[in-house]
Design a protein around this motif. Structure first.
Motif, PDB file in Angstrom:
ATOM      1  N   ILE A 122      24.999   3.630  26.394  1.00  0.00           N
ATOM      2  CA  ILE A 122      25.016   5.069  26.118  1.00  0.00           C
ATOM      3  C   ILE A 122      26.229   5.440  25.273  1.00  0.00           C
ATOM      4  CG2 ILE A 122      25.246   7.360  27.168  1.00  0.00           C
ATOM      5  CD1 ILE A 122      23.763   6.183  29.630  1.00  0.00           C
ATOM      6  N   VAL A 123      27.386   4.957  25.685  1.00  0.00           N
ATOM      7  CA  VAL A 123      28.629   5.286  24.989  1.00  0.00           C
ATOM      8  C   VAL A 123      28.570   4.807  23.536  1.00  0.00           C
ATOM      9  CG1 VAL A 123      31.108   4.805  24.881  1.00  0.00           C
ATOM     10  CG2 VAL A 123      30.031   5.352  27.078  1.00  0.00           C
ATOM     11  N   HIS A 124      27.994   3.643  23.308  1.00  0.00           N
ATOM     12  CA  HIS A 124      27.888   3.111  21.951  1.00  0.00           C
ATOM     13  C   HIS A 124      27.092   4.061  21.055  1.00  0.00           C
ATOM     14  CE1 HIS A 124      27.412   0.246  18.669  1.00  0.00           C
ATOM     15  NE2 HIS A 124      26.108   0.494  18.681  1.00  0.00           N
ATOM     16  N   VAL A 125      25.964   4.545  21.539  1.00  0.00           N
ATOM     17  CA  VAL A 125      25.131   5.447  20.735  1.00  0.00           C
ATOM     18  C   VAL A 125      25.842   6.776  20.508  1.00  0.00           C
ATOM     19  CG1 VAL A 125      22.959   6.744  20.677  1.00  0.00           C
ATOM     20  CG2 VAL A 125      22.974   4.377  21.484  1.00  0.00           C
ATOM     21  N   LEU A 126      26.448   7.333  21.560  1.00  0.00           N
ATOM     22  CA  LEU A 126      27.103   8.634  21.430  1.00  0.00           C
ATOM     23  C   LEU A 126      28.317   8.566  20.512  1.00  0.00           C
ATOM     24  CD1 LEU A 126      26.968  10.001  25.098  1.00  0.00           C
ATOM     25  CD2 LEU A 126      25.410  10.488  23.211  1.00  0.00           C
ATOM     26  N   ARG A 127      29.116   7.524  20.655  1.00  0.00           N
ATOM     27  CA  ARG A 127      30.324   7.417  19.827  1.00  0.00           C
ATOM     28  C   ARG A 127      29.990   7.181  18.361  1.00  0.00           C
ATOM     29  NH1 ARG A 127      35.024   3.921  22.823  1.00  0.00           N
ATOM     30  NH2 ARG A 127      36.445   5.675  22.689  1.00  0.00           N
ATOM     31  N   GLY A 179      37.223   8.793  24.740  1.00  0.00           N
ATOM     32  CA  GLY A 179      37.253   9.705  23.606  1.00  0.00           C
ATOM     33  C   GLY A 179      38.278  10.808  23.714  1.00  0.00           C
ATOM     34  N   ASN A 180      37.929  11.971  23.175  1.00  0.00           N
ATOM     35  CA  ASN A 180      38.848  13.078  22.950  1.00  0.00           C
ATOM     36  C   ASN A 180      38.692  14.138  24.032  1.00  0.00           C
ATOM     37  OD1 ASN A 180      40.423  15.136  21.963  1.00  0.00           O
ATOM     38  ND2 ASN A 180      39.058  15.651  20.269  1.00  0.00           N
ATOM     39  N   ASN A 181      39.640  14.179  24.970  1.00  0.00           N
ATOM     40  CA  ASN A 181      39.495  15.147  26.055  1.00  0.00           C
ATOM     41  C   ASN A 181      39.860  16.571  25.638  1.00  0.00           C
ATOM     42  OD1 ASN A 181      42.288  15.013  25.989  1.00  0.00           O
ATOM     43  ND2 ASN A 181      42.487  13.926  27.943  1.00  0.00           N
ATOM     44  N   ASN A 182      40.223  16.768  24.378  1.00  0.00           N
ATOM     45  CA  ASN A 182      40.469  18.120  23.851  1.00  0.00           C
ATOM     46  C   ASN A 182      39.270  18.666  23.074  1.00  0.00           C
ATOM     47  OD1 ASN A 182      43.202  18.375  24.770  1.00  0.00           O
ATOM     48  ND2 ASN A 182      43.830  16.972  23.148  1.00  0.00           N
ATOM     49  N   SER A 183      38.211  17.883  23.012  1.00  0.00           N
ATOM     50  CA  SER A 183      37.036  18.311  22.260  1.00  0.00           C
ATOM     51  C   SER A 183      36.308  19.456  22.953  1.00  0.00           C
ATOM     52  CB  SER A 183      36.077  17.127  22.095  1.00  0.00           C
ATOM     53  OG  SER A 183      34.859  17.538  21.491  1.00  0.00           O
ATOM     54  N   ASP A 184      35.635  20.303  22.175  1.00  0.00           N
ATOM     55  CA  ASP A 184      34.772  21.349  22.733  1.00  0.00           C
ATOM     56  C   ASP A 184      33.483  20.761  23.289  1.00  0.00           C
ATOM     57  OD1 ASP A 184      36.530  23.378  22.119  1.00  0.00           O
ATOM     58  OD2 ASP A 184      35.551  23.899  20.228  1.00  0.00           O
ATOM     59  N   TYR A 185      33.205  19.503  22.952  1.00  0.00           N
ATOM     60  CA  TYR A 185      31.970  18.852  23.383  1.00  0.00           C
ATOM     61  C   TYR A 185      32.295  17.756  24.404  1.00  0.00           C
ATOM     62  CZ  TYR A 185      29.694  21.098  19.397  1.00  0.00           C
ATOM     63  OH  TYR A 185      29.195  22.025  18.516  1.00  0.00           O
ATOM     64  N   GLN A 186      31.627  17.817  25.540  1.00  0.00           N
ATOM     65  CA  GLN A 186      31.855  16.830  26.594  1.00  0.00           C
ATOM     66  C   GLN A 186      30.512  16.304  27.109  1.00  0.00           C
ATOM     67  OE1 GLN A 186      32.969  17.977  30.745  1.00  0.00           O
ATOM     68  NE2 GLN A 186      34.861  16.858  30.304  1.00  0.00           N
ATOM     69  N   TRP A 187      30.312  14.994  26.978  1.00  0.00           N
ATOM     70  CA  TRP A 187      29.114  14.334  27.505  1.00  0.00           C
ATOM     71  C   TRP A 187      29.386  13.860  28.928  1.00  0.00           C
ATOM     72  CZ3 TRP A 187      24.661  14.319  24.677  1.00  0.00           C
ATOM     73  CH2 TRP A 187      24.765  14.597  23.314  1.00  0.00           C
ATOM     74  N   ILE A 188      28.419  14.071  29.818  1.00  0.00           N
ATOM     75  CA  ILE A 188      28.539  13.663  31.219  1.00  0.00           C
ATOM     76  C   ILE A 188      27.378  12.730  31.509  1.00  0.00           C
ATOM     77  CG2 ILE A 188      28.685  14.467  33.600  1.00  0.00           C
ATOM     78  CD1 ILE A 188      29.314  17.270  32.300  1.00  0.00           C
ATOM     79  N   HIS A 197      33.839  13.407  20.144  1.00  0.00           N
ATOM     80  CA  HIS A 197      33.454  14.067  21.391  1.00  0.00           C
ATOM     81  C   HIS A 197      34.095  13.378  22.599  1.00  0.00           C
ATOM     82  CE1 HIS A 197      29.510  16.147  19.867  1.00  0.00           C
ATOM     83  NE2 HIS A 197      30.557  16.389  19.100  1.00  0.00           N
ATOM     84  N   ASP A 198      34.231  14.140  23.668  1.00  0.00           N
ATOM     85  CA  ASP A 198      34.687  13.599  24.947  1.00  0.00           C
ATOM     86  C   ASP A 198      33.474  13.066  25.711  1.00  0.00           C
ATOM     87  OD1 ASP A 198      36.502  13.016  26.982  1.00  0.00           O
ATOM     88  OD2 ASP A 198      36.177  14.943  27.974  1.00  0.00           O
TER      89      ASP A 198
END
Length: 267
Positions: free
Chosen positions: A51-56, A73-82, A62-63
Motif C-alpha cells: 500500500i505504502v509503495h503505491v501511495l508514495r 512521510g510528511n506529518n505536516n501535510s494536509d493529507y493523511q492516509w490511514i 502525503h503523510d
C-alpha cells in the motif's frame, strides 16, 4: 471517480493480491504476538508495504499512518492516509475467509476518501465525501428500520479490554433481547461496510483504533448512516468506542446500552 480514490483502490488491490496469494501458501505465513491477544503476520507487513509503495509513488508529500509500522512521510501535510493492511488478522491466521484491506484519506482533518477491499469476495466498498458510497460501483444505502425489532446487529467482543467485559455483556444481553440477532465477524472494517450496504442494521464495539474504522466510517456516513461514541457524541476518535447504524437504529442502540455503561465507557 475521484483521482485519489482511484489510487487508493489500486493500493488496496495491490495489498489484496499479497493476501490472496498467501491464502494458498499458509505454511509460509509467520505469526508473532505484538500484544495481549493481538497478532501480526509477515503478510500484514508485506501488504502494508504494498500500500505504502503505491501511495508514495503518487503522493510523495502525503503523510501515511499504518497499523504495523507507524508513520511514514510528511506529518505536516494536509493529507493523511490511514491504512490497515489486513483487518481481521486472526481470521486470516485461522483460515476463516473474512478479512479486508482498509484505506482512508483525511484532508485537513476531515475524512475525504475511503476504500475497504475484501480480496476473497472481490468486493470493493468505496466512498468520496459528498458523493455517496458504492459497492463495486453500485450505490449502497443503510436500512431504514424504525426500531431494533427485526434488526441484525454486529459487534466485536472486548478481547483486548476484558476489564469492560461485565458492562459489555449487559449491553449485549439488552440489545440481543431487543433485536432479531447479533453477529460477530472479526473485522470492524467490514462490519461498518455491511451496515452501509444494509446487510447489518447496526454495530458496536469497544476500544477500536483509527485504522480499524476510518474508512468504514466514511463509507457508512456516505450511505446514510451515523456513528457515535457510547454517549452519543463524537469522542470515538479518542476512546475507540463505536456505535453505528441508521439514525433510528443508532438511537435505539444507545438507549438500550446507556443504563449498563460505566463512567469510563461514557467518556
Amino acid at each position: 471517480m475521484h483521482p485519489m480514490l482511484n489510487i487508493a483502490i489500486r493500493a488496496a488491490r495491490s495489498a489484496g493480491n499479497v493476501i490472496a496469494k498467501a491464502c494458498g501458501q499458509m505454511d509460509l505465513v509467520q505469526t508473532t504476538q505484538k500484544g495481549t491477544n493481538d497478532f501480526v503476520t509477515n503478510i500484514d507487513k508485506e501488504a502494508e508495504q504494498a500500500i505504502v509503495h503505491v501511495l508514495r509513488k503518487s503522493f510523495p508529500d502525503h503523510d501515511i499512518i499504518g497499523e504495523e509500522n507507524g508513520e511514514y512521510g510528511n506529518n505536516n501535510s494536509d493529507y493523511q492516509w490511514i491504512i490497515d493492511p489486513l483487518d481481521g488478522t486472526t481470521n486470516f491466521i485461522k483460515g476463516i475467509p473474512h478479512f479486508a484491506v482498509s484505506i482512508a484519506l483525511r484532508h485537513q482533518g476531515r475524512l475525504d476518501q475511503a476504500v475497504v477491499f475484501d480480496p476473497l469476495r472481490g468486493e470493493v466498498f468505496t466512498a468520496s465525501r459528498g458523493a455517496g458510497a458504492q459497492l463495486n460501483g453500485r450505490r449502497i444505502r443503510t436500512t431504514n428500520l424504525p426500531e431494533l425489532s427485526g434488526a441484525i446487529l454486529a459487534t466485536g467482543f472486548p478481547f483486548k479490554h476484558k476489564h469492560h467485559l461485565d458492562a459489555y455483556t449487559e449491553t449485549f444481553k439488552t440489545l440481543m433481547t431487543q433485536a432479531a440477532d447479533v453477529r460477530r465477524t472479526g473485522s470492524a472494517a467490514l462490519d461498518l461496510c455491511y451496515v452501509a450496504a444494509g446487510r447489518f442494521d447496526g454495530f458496536w464495539e469497544i476500544g477500536l483504533k483509527p485504522w480499524d474504522f476510518a474508512a468504514g466510517e466514511l463509507i457508512l456516513r456516505e450511505a446514510g448512516g451515523l456513528i457515535s461514541d457510547f454517549a452519543g457524541g463524537n469522542n470515538y476518535l479518542r476512546s475507540g468506542n463505536i456505535v453505528a447504524g441508521s439514525p433510528k437504529v443508532l438511537g435505539a442502540m444507545l438507549k438500550g446500552m446507556r443504563p449498563h455503561l460505566t463512567e469510563s465507557l461514557l467518556k
